[in-house]
Design a protein around this motif. Structure first.
Motif, PDB file in Angstrom:
ATOM      1  N   ASN A  13       0.829  -1.203   0.000  1.00 11.72           N
ATOM      2  CA  ASN A  13       0.000   0.000   0.000  1.00 11.72           C
ATOM      3  C   ASN A  13       0.865   1.255   0.000  1.00 11.72           C
ATOM      4  N   HIS A  56       0.756   1.895  10.222  1.00 14.56           N
ATOM      5  CA  HIS A  56       1.048   0.784  11.140  1.00 14.56           C
ATOM      6  C   HIS A  56       2.145  -0.096  10.571  1.00 14.56           C
ATOM      7  N   ASP A  60       2.804  -4.896   4.500  1.00 19.85           N
ATOM      8  CA  ASP A  60       2.175  -4.329   3.297  1.00 19.85           C
ATOM      9  C   ASP A  60       2.011  -2.807   3.397  1.00 19.85           C
ATOM     10  N   HIS A  61       2.450  -2.226   4.542  1.00 23.31           N
ATOM     11  CA  HIS A  61       2.423  -0.760   4.715  1.00 23.31           C
ATOM     12  C   HIS A  61       3.810  -0.186   5.023  1.00 23.31           C
ATOM     13  N   ASP A 142      -7.482  -1.245   6.720  1.00 22.48           N
ATOM     14  CA  ASP A 142      -6.920  -2.046   7.804  1.00 22.48           C
ATOM     15  C   ASP A 142      -7.648  -1.819   9.124  1.00 22.48           C
ATOM     16  N   HIS A 191     -10.012  -7.185   8.920  1.00 22.25           N
ATOM     17  CA  HIS A 191     -10.197  -6.333   7.738  1.00 22.25           C
ATOM     18  C   HIS A 191     -11.680  -6.179   7.400  1.00 22.25           C
ATOM     19  N   HIS A 216      -7.600  -1.866  -0.846  1.00 24.54           N
ATOM     20  CA  HIS A 216      -7.072  -3.013  -0.097  1.00 24.54           C
ATOM     21  C   HIS A 216      -7.867  -4.285  -0.412  1.00 24.54           C
TER      22      HIS A 216
END
Ligand SMILES: [Zn+2]
Ligand SMILES: [Zn+2]
Length: 264
Positions: A13, A56, A60-61, A142, A191, A216
């Motif tokens: 992301n 966070h 994936d971030h 998220d 999620h 997402h």
């Protein structure tokens, strides 16, 4: 203000937001190399970014944060808990950090950034709204469910980027995920499903946003057309004011590449 989703979903992301001379990224979940490649393709010089906000610590971030920030000498805005959980290790001393709180507003250049806590299985994760020049973006991914705080904070958003991670039935029958992972995704700290989004659009959404981007999306347990159709059906229940132009206003973020520019 203009905004572009550079990457969305479990492969990484990255959100780009620009207002006047100020340019920021929210999360760098792609590798630094891939994030730089896509930004360059979009006409953005990676070294011109003024700050990286990290929501966070999940990979994936955060995957590309360290390399991207160090190679372009960009300050990283994140909470103390998230910084510790990211485990930057020996590179931490070579990075510049700005400590923020998950519930206190801060500024980067001409952008006003308003984080707020969301229920997710991370140490101190937040969603956020970004305001500049009278325009407002809501960026909410998220989280396990949509809290009243989320509803309150995204009211008045001109652009709403909202997680629509999975279809509950597709998740339950998905052969690729063990049951423990399914339970995690479905939990109150997991999620958002298409059903969560539909309920929000049918009951709480103020109808203002000219762009509602479903983001997402899981490639294994959702399909862009399934997510979009669920959202359109929910809006159609609200009557003509909400369903007006909905086909154009509701889109899905590409899980494999960049989404189109949105100008405000
Ligand atoms: Zn994520
Ligand atoms: Zn996460």
């Amino acid at each position: 203000m203009r905004v572009r989703i550079i990457g969305s979903g479990s492969s990484g992301n990255v959100l780009y937001v620009e207002s006047g001379e100020t340019r920021i990224l929210v999360d760098v979940g792609l590798s630094a190399r891939e994030a730089s490649r896509r930004l360059t393709e979009a006409g953005i010089d990676p070294s011109s970014i003024d700050g990286i906000v990290v929501t966070h610590e999940h990979g994936d971030h955060s995957r590309g944060v360290s390399v991207f920030a160090r190679s372009n000498d960009i300050p990283v805005y994140l909470t103390e808990g998230t910084r510790e959980a990211c485990q930057f290790g020996r590179f931490e001393s070579k990075m510049r950090f700005v400590d923020v709180q998950s519930s206190e507003s801060f500024q980067i250049g001409s952008l006003d950034i308003h984080p707020f806590a969301v229920p997710h299985d991370a140490v101190d994760s937040f969603a956020l709204t970004i305001e500049s020049g009278g325009a407002k973006i809501g960026f909410v991914t998220d989280l396990g469910y949509i809290t009243q705080l989320v509803c309150d904070r995204v009211r008045g958003a001109d652009v709403l980027i909202l997680e629509s991670n999975h279809d509950v039935e597709m998740l339950k029958i998905c052969p690729h995920y063990p049951w423990s992972l399914k339970q995690r995704v479905l939990s109150k700290h997991g999620h958002l499903s298409n059903d969560h989004v539909s309920a929000f659009l049918a009951e709480e959404f103020d109808g203002r946003a000219s762009h509602v981007v479903l983001a997402h999306l899981s490639k294994n347990t959702n399909h862009p057309e399934v997510a979009r159709l669920a959202a359109l059906q929910a809006l159609s229940k609200r009557g003509p004011l909400f369903s007006f132009d909905a086909e154009r206003r509701v889109s899905t973020a590409d899980p494999d590449g960049m989404s189109p520019w949105i100008n405000m």
